[in-house]
Design a protein around this motif. Structure first.
Motif, PDB file in Angstrom:
ATOM      1  N   LEU A 239       0.825  -1.200   0.000  1.00 56.73           N
ATOM      2  CA  LEU A 239       0.000   0.000   0.000  1.00 56.73           C
ATOM      3  C   LEU A 239       0.862   1.255   0.000  1.00 56.73           C
ATOM      4  O   LEU A 239       2.006   1.235   0.473  1.00 56.73           O
ATOM      5  CB  LEU A 239      -0.898   0.031   1.245  1.00 56.73           C
ATOM      6  CG  LEU A 239      -1.941  -1.070   1.388  1.00 56.73           C
ATOM      7  CD1 LEU A 239      -2.594  -0.990   2.757  1.00 56.73           C
ATOM      8  CD2 LEU A 239      -2.988  -0.949   0.297  1.00 56.73           C
ATOM      9  N   GLN A 240       0.261   2.320  -0.489  1.00 50.31           N
ATOM     10  CA  GLN A 240       0.910   3.626  -0.430  1.00 50.31           C
ATOM     11  C   GLN A 240       0.716   4.195   0.982  1.00 50.31           C
ATOM     12  O   GLN A 240      -0.314   3.941   1.654  1.00 50.31           O
ATOM     13  CB  GLN A 240       0.255   4.555  -1.445  1.00 50.31           C
ATOM     14  CG  GLN A 240       1.126   5.665  -1.962  1.00 50.31           C
ATOM     15  CD  GLN A 240       2.161   5.204  -2.972  1.00 50.31           C
ATOM     16  OE1 GLN A 240       1.917   4.279  -3.747  1.00 50.31           O
ATOM     17  NE2 GLN A 240       3.316   5.826  -2.949  1.00 50.31           N
ATOM     18  N   GLU A 241       1.687   4.953   1.405  1.00 54.38           N
ATOM     19  CA  GLU A 241       1.570   5.625   2.696  1.00 54.38           C
ATOM     20  C   GLU A 241       0.290   6.451   2.742  1.00 54.38           C
ATOM     21  O   GLU A 241      -0.060   7.129   1.759  1.00 54.38           O
ATOM     22  CB  GLU A 241       2.790   6.541   2.894  1.00 54.38           C
ATOM     23  CG  GLU A 241       3.015   6.999   4.316  1.00 54.38           C
ATOM     24  CD  GLU A 241       4.377   7.668   4.488  1.00 54.38           C
ATOM     25  OE1 GLU A 241       4.931   8.156   3.484  1.00 54.38           O
ATOM     26  OE2 GLU A 241       4.890   7.669   5.621  1.00 54.38           O
TER      27      GLU A 241
ATOM     28  N   ALA B  41      -2.750   5.115   3.098  1.00 55.62           N
ATOM     29  CA  ALA B  41      -3.897   4.272   2.783  1.00 55.62           C
ATOM     30  C   ALA B  41      -4.382   3.532   4.029  1.00 55.62           C
ATOM     31  O   ALA B  41      -3.665   3.416   5.029  1.00 55.62           O
ATOM     32  CB  ALA B  41      -3.515   3.276   1.691  1.00 55.62           C
TER      33      ALA B  41
ATOM     34  N   SER C 226      -1.890   4.565   6.952  1.00 57.26           N
ATOM     35  CA  SER C 226      -0.676   3.755   7.098  1.00 57.26           C
ATOM     36  C   SER C 226       0.594   4.596   7.042  1.00 57.26           C
ATOM     37  O   SER C 226       0.694   5.559   6.273  1.00 57.26           O
ATOM     38  CB  SER C 226      -0.620   2.700   5.997  1.00 57.26           C
ATOM     39  OG  SER C 226      -1.705   1.830   6.085  1.00 57.26           O
TER      40      SER C 226
ATOM     41  N   THR D  90       5.090   4.140   7.072  1.00 61.41           N
ATOM     42  CA  THR D  90       6.120   3.160   6.679  1.00 61.41           C
ATOM     43  C   THR D  90       6.510   2.268   7.862  1.00 61.41           C
ATOM     44  O   THR D  90       6.878   1.109   7.675  1.00 61.41           O
ATOM     45  CB  THR D  90       7.360   3.853   6.132  1.00 61.41           C
ATOM     46  OG1 THR D  90       7.841   4.793   7.088  1.00 61.41           O
ATOM     47  CG2 THR D  90       7.053   4.572   4.818  1.00 61.41           C
TER      48      THR D  90
ATOM     49  N   SER E  22       5.008  -1.295   8.317  1.00 60.99           N
ATOM     50  CA  SER E  22       5.474  -2.442   7.532  1.00 60.99           C
ATOM     51  C   SER E  22       5.913  -3.576   8.448  1.00 60.99           C
ATOM     52  O   SER E  22       6.389  -3.360   9.564  1.00 60.99           O
ATOM     53  CB  SER E  22       6.632  -2.023   6.620  1.00 60.99           C
ATOM     54  OG  SER E  22       6.205  -1.097   5.646  1.00 60.99           O
TER      55      SER E  22
ATOM     56  N   ILE F 176       4.446  -0.861   3.277  1.00 61.90           N
ATOM     57  CA  ILE F 176       3.955   0.503   3.054  1.00 61.90           C
ATOM     58  C   ILE F 176       5.018   1.264   2.274  1.00 61.90           C
ATOM     59  O   ILE F 176       6.162   1.400   2.738  1.00 61.90           O
ATOM     60  CB  ILE F 176       3.645   1.205   4.381  1.00 61.90           C
ATOM     61  CG1 ILE F 176       2.643   0.390   5.191  1.00 61.90           C
ATOM     62  CG2 ILE F 176       3.119   2.623   4.105  1.00 61.90           C
ATOM     63  CD1 ILE F 176       1.306   0.187   4.514  1.00 61.90           C
ATOM     64  N   ILE F 177       4.621   1.769   1.119  1.00 64.02           N
ATOM     65  CA  ILE F 177       5.543   2.483   0.231  1.00 64.02           C
ATOM     66  C   ILE F 177       5.418   3.981   0.479  1.00 64.02           C
ATOM     67  O   ILE F 177       4.310   4.502   0.513  1.00 64.02           O
ATOM     68  CB  ILE F 177       5.237   2.153  -1.236  1.00 64.02           C
ATOM     69  CG1 ILE F 177       5.367   0.649  -1.479  1.00 64.02           C
ATOM     70  CG2 ILE F 177       6.153   2.930  -2.179  1.00 64.02           C
ATOM     71  CD1 ILE F 177       4.876   0.225  -2.829  1.00 64.02           C
ATOM     72  N   PRO F 178       6.552   4.681   0.635  1.00 61.58           N
ATOM     73  CA  PRO F 178       6.481   6.131   0.901  1.00 61.58           C
ATOM     74  C   PRO F 178       5.863   6.891  -0.269  1.00 61.58           C
ATOM     75  O   PRO F 178       5.972   6.465  -1.430  1.00 61.58           O
ATOM     76  CB  PRO F 178       7.944   6.544   1.097  1.00 61.58           C
ATOM     77  CG  PRO F 178       8.697   5.297   1.304  1.00 61.58           C
ATOM     78  CD  PRO F 178       7.919   4.176   0.687  1.00 61.58           C
TER      79      PRO F 178
END
Lengths: 111, 110
Positions: A13-15, A17, A77, A79, A82, A109-111
């Motif tokens: 997921l993107q940060e 979300a 969310s 990072t 994660s 979790i992607i920044p």
């Protein structure tokens, strides 16, 4: 013994979300806990929730014992969220502290 | 929050050596556990204890042994380490509700 299934197995997921993690179990339980295992392997206890709903900051959990499932919600969310999330259950025929773990949900979790 | 400690954190050892993994807790919990976890996999219970002089084998068969002479101390011993013992070993303690885990010992047998 009790079977514990978690879904999804992986979640990216993107940060910012929101996410919902599910835990299904095969029998009646008296003990249900959610854990977060960080990238260094440390298991952190998030919730003890054999039934009902609890909230702790951005995290909340709901267990519907009669339908044999539990949900973990993560909102906004970050990072640092994660890692791998484990559901673990226990039943009264052991005194309910002997926990059976699910296979986990790996959250990235992607920044 | 949790006062449960495992040593060593990392151990690389040769085949055939005897090893002891230490676990101590300062919370006064009667119940203690050892779990084994391979990378990316779920935890499997290998030993548990209800209190002093009480030990039982868990769901996953293990060649290791444990002892519980003091409430706060629950060491795990492998008499002769083998490469198949390579894994992470996690110690936990609990009362009626939450379980608390130590940081784990990553064991590599070469």
């Amino acid at each position: 013994g009790i079977q514990v299934e978690q879904s999804p197995p992986d979640l990216i997921l993107q940060e910012g979300a929101n996410s919902t993690l599910r835990c299904n179990f095969s029998d009646s339980v008296n003990n249900l806990q959610w854990f977060h295992q960080n990238p260094w392997g440390q298991l952190i206890n998030l919730f003890y929730i054999p039934s009902g709903t609890k909230q702790n900051g951005r995290l909340s959990a709901t267990t519907v014992a009669t339908e044999r499932y539990s949900l973990l919600y993560i909102s906004s969310s970050q990072t640092t969220d994660s890692g791998v999330y484990f559901c673990a259950v226990g039943a009264s025929n052991f005194g309910n502290e002997k926990l059976t773990f699910g296979t986990g949900t790996r959250l990235t979790i992607i920044p | 929050e949790a006062d449960i400690y495992q040593t060593p954190r990392y151990l690389v050892i040769g085949t055939g050596k005897k090893i002891t993994l230490e676990c101590s807790q300062t919370m006064g919990h009667d119940k203690m556990y050892w779990y084994q976890q391979d990378p990316g996999m779920e935890l499997h219970l290998i030993h548990y204890s209800y209190g002093v002089n009480s030990t039982e084998k868990g769901d996953l068969s293990s060649e290791s042994t444990v002892s519980r002479i003091r409430t706060e101390h629950f060491p795990l011993t492998l008499e002769s380490a083998r490469p198949s013992h390579t894994s992470q070993y996690l110690c936990a303690s609990s009362e009626r509700t939450k379980a608390f885990f130590g940081q784990g010992t990553r064991l590599t047998v070469v």
